[in-house]
Design a protein around this motif. Structure first.
Motif, short mmCIF file in Angstrom:
data_model
loop_
_atom_site.label_atom_id
_atom_site.label_comp_id
_atom_site.label_asym_id
_atom_site.label_seq_id
_atom_site.Cartn_x
_atom_site.Cartn_y
_atom_site.Cartn_z
N GLU A 2 30.77 -2.29 3.12
CA GLU A 2 29.75 -2.24 4.17
C GLU A 2 28.38 -2.37 3.52
O GLU A 2 28.08 -1.71 2.53
CB GLU A 2 29.83 -0.91 4.92
N GLY A 26 35.22 -11.00 8.08
CA GLY A 26 35.53 -9.82 7.29
C GLY A 26 36.95 -9.32 7.40
O GLY A 26 37.26 -8.23 6.94
N ARG A 27 37.80 -10.08 8.07
CA ARG A 27 39.21 -9.66 8.18
C ARG A 27 40.12 -10.79 7.74
O ARG A 27 39.77 -11.96 7.84
CB ARG A 27 39.54 -9.33 9.64
N HIS A 47 36.16 -5.75 6.28
CA HIS A 47 36.87 -4.63 6.89
C HIS A 47 38.06 -4.30 6.00
O HIS A 47 38.55 -5.18 5.28
CB HIS A 47 37.33 -5.01 8.30
N THR A 76 29.17 -4.98 8.26
CA THR A 76 30.37 -4.79 7.45
C THR A 76 30.84 -6.16 6.98
O THR A 76 31.22 -7.01 7.78
CB THR A 76 31.48 -4.13 8.29
N SER A 86 37.26 -2.33 1.35
CA SER A 86 36.24 -2.69 2.34
C SER A 86 34.87 -2.64 1.70
O SER A 86 34.66 -2.04 0.66
CB SER A 86 36.28 -1.72 3.53
N GLN A 133 43.40 -1.44 1.13
CA GLN A 133 42.39 -0.92 2.08
C GLN A 133 40.96 -1.12 1.55
O GLN A 133 40.11 -0.25 1.68
CB GLN A 133 42.65 0.58 2.37
#
Lengths: 372, 263
Positions: free
Chosen positions: A17, A213-214, A25, A22, A15, A13
């Motif tokens: 920002e 970002g994914r 993610h 962002t 991430s 998880q």
């Protein structure tokens, strides 16, 4: 190191920002120990930010980074057993090559720092440059010094940030082979960030494709190429022809029938995503053949051809105006001319099938050229 | 004619060089003069007397010593402060950064007369008696600006990735600074320090405002002496200063070219 397994690298998880956007993610990713792993994506997709978080040069907004069972996300960069090969090498210009390579070893008080550094230089075949300064070496040589400087520390994970980006094509091919060889020699986990899909596919055991970002998809190069999970991956890795179709029913023998702009075609049922009937049937250019060789057949007109030696690449306009790319290997079969009416065919099962509710041009570099 | 055309650039360069060096040559030549009166403006006869006893004129070596002391103190303090400011301005984004940038340039832009008199006012109000301490503080004030300019140019051209690379290779922040950042910024810091020293050594106006009868610097001594005559010893000191500066430059050049050839 093989005798002291450090374990897989796991991002949980994770991430990042920044003030205005962002970059990454929350993403989950496991990179098995000793693997040559590529993070692939267009510029600005968050791949370098992800890498910098692993290196400790960027602080994650949330999530954790594990090597084996140890959470390293709170550990400062200089205490992590992770080394980076930077995009523009970042060699220390005021130090000799040998001192550059020995820098990491000396920081941990290794008494054999100089001997080990010399050995690492030999590994990249630059032993004779030990007494020179970085600006006296060519780009390719500096690149190898940067690699030696990182590898000599025997990190748990080696991060490579677009390491070949500044080299010309020929040198790049050479270095790709060299990097593969060195990785096989030392057995360290390599994470290679690149925007060059060919580089990622030729070098890596596994590739993670990132976009905006994914994570789009993770898999072996062949999986990503033959079974892309999204139009982005389909278009970003190689060329794709996406035929808008509707699944109409079962045709037996593991096949389903589909309707492609009024023309009946067959697809492998196992390739159809669950619960979807409006689809893109994706066919790679080399899966198409000129002539009636496969069970799926369409008619078209050649609008462009370009001969590359190994193969000929055609643009063929289908009856509803959509142009597909067809690659015909130079195997002696007769070549078509521009303006000629041809049959194109392919075998059911050689296609991939994507949900048609997504943007069919995602990940395309030459947007606006093909619409259908 | 063709030959002249071909070497025109050389002639121009020599002419400029001659123009720049002529005053120094005159000073050097006249340091061997034995003047007829009190003014050393006309060639009389050769004498090495002044060279054999440069401190012969009362007060000259005290003044020189004071100037060197003030110059060293001011340049060391200004270099340390200026380097810190330059790193802050070149590396970090903070509130009031552009205002600081502007204020740093103020001493360079302010006329020396204004700065000298306002500093004097300040010192008087603070109850600090004029003297070498006040002179040193004043010199630090204007030297800092020059150091900041010299070091900042260097710092902002440094690749921040080099520091990241050092951290990545296991160097803690202090090691990174000492082994990577500082050596790379050193040429800028050295340039700033030399500039600061020569500005301090040279200054007359601001110094004059803040000096007391017991703190006569070398420029003040020269100025004072010139009212009543020009002792040959001044020419000797001037020549020595020029030779020292010249040899520093030459040695620096030789070292850097040798380093390049060796590497």
């Amino acid at each position: 190191m093989a005798e002291n397994p450090s374990g897989d690298l796991r991002l949980v998880q994770l991430s990042k920002e920044f003030d205005t956007f962002t970059a990454v993610h929350p993403l989950d990713l496991t990179i098995p120990q000793g693997e040559f792993f590529a993070l692939l994506g267009p510029s600005g997709c968050g791949k370098t930010t992800t890498l910098r978080m692993v290196a400790g040069l960027e602080e994650p907004t949330s999530g954790a980074i594990y090597i084996g069972d140890t959470d390293i996300s709170e550990i400062k960069a200089f205490k992590r057993n992770v080394n980076t090969v930077f995009q523009n090498y970042a060699l220390f210009p005021h130090m000799r090559i040998l001192d550059n390579v020995a820098f990491g070893l000396k920081r941990r008080g290794d008494k054999n720092a100089m001997a080990k550094a010399q050995e690492a230089l030999e590994l990249v075949e630059l032993g004779h440059t030990a007494k020179k300064k970085p600006n006296q070496l060519s780009g390719g040589m500096q690149q190898r010094v940067a690699l030696a400087r990182a590898i000599v520390n025997r990190p748990d994970v080696l991060l490579l940030d677009e390491p070949l980006g500044a080299l010309d094509l020929k040198l790049r091919r050479q270095m790709q082979i060299e990097l593969k060889r060195i990785q096989a020699d030392v057995g360290i986990t390599f994470i290679h960030v690149t925007h060059d899909q060919e580089e990622a596919m030729t070098m890596a055991d596994s590739v993670a494709v990132m976009n905006a970002g994914r994570l789009e998809q993770v898999g072996s190069p062949a999986e990503l190429y033959d079974r892309p999970a999204s139009t982005f991956v389909a278009n970003f890795l190689g060329q794709s022809n996406l035929l808008t179709s509707r699944i109409t029913g079962d045709a037996g023998e593991g096949l389903s029938s589909a309707d492609c702009h009024g023309y009946p075609i067959l697809v492998a049922t196992e390739n159809i995503p669950d619960g979807v009937s409006d689809v893109f049937v994706g066919v790679r250019p080399e899966k198409f053949r000129l002539g009636r060789h496969g069970r799926n057949q369409l008619k078209g007109t050649v609008t462009d051809d370009s001969f590359t030696g190994v193969a000929t690449q055609y643009l063929v306009r289908l009856p509803w105006g959509f142009e597909v790319t067809v690659i015909q290997p130079n195997d002696g079969s007769p070549r078509a001319k521009v303006g000629e009416n041809v049959d194109i065919s392919w075998e059911p099962g050689s296609e991939f099938i994507l949900d048609a509710s997504q943007d069919e041009d995602a990940g395309m570099l030459d947007t606006g050229l093909r619409h259908g | 004619m063709k030959w002249i055309k071909k070497h025109l650039l050389l002639f121009a360069a020599l002419a400029v060089l001659g123009y720049l060096l002529l005053p120094n040559v005159v000073v050097a030549v006249f340091s061997f003069n034995s003047p007829r009166g009190r003014y050393n403006y006309e060639w009389n006869e050769f004498s090495a007397a002044a060279w054999l006893d440069p401190c012969g004129n009362p007060g000259i070596c005290e003044a020189l010593g004071l100037s060197l002391r003030i110059g060293l103190t001011a340049s060391v303090v200004a270099t340390i402060l200026g380097t810190l400011v330059a790193f802050a301005l070149g590396r970090h984004r903070f509130r009031g950064r552009s205002a600081t940038n502007l204020l740093i340039f103020m001493p360079m832009a302010t006329p020396e007369v204004v700065m000298g008199s306002s500093l004097l006012t300040l010192f008087v109000m603070a109850g600090m008696p004029s003297g070498s301490l006040n002179i040193t503080i004043a010199h630090i004030v204007f030297c800092v600006s020059f150091v900041v300019v010299a070091v900042k140019a260097r710092v902002s051209s440094l690749d921040p990735r080099l520091e990241e690379a050092a951290a990545d290779l296991g160097a803690n922040p202090l090691q990174t600074f000492l082994r990577v950042t500082l050596p790379l910024a050193a040429p800028g810091i050295a340039a700033g320090a030399l500039l600061a020293f020569s500005l301090s050594f040279d200054d007359y106006i601001i110094t004059n405002f803040n000096a007391s009868p017991s703190s006569i610097t070398f420029p003040m001594y020269v100025w004072g002496a010139a009212q009543r005559g020009t002792p040959v010893e001044i020419f000797v000191v001037g020549t020595v200063m020029f030779l020292v500066a010249l040899s520093i430059v030459v040695i620096g050049q030789i070292l850097s070219s040798r380093r390049e050839r060796k590497a």
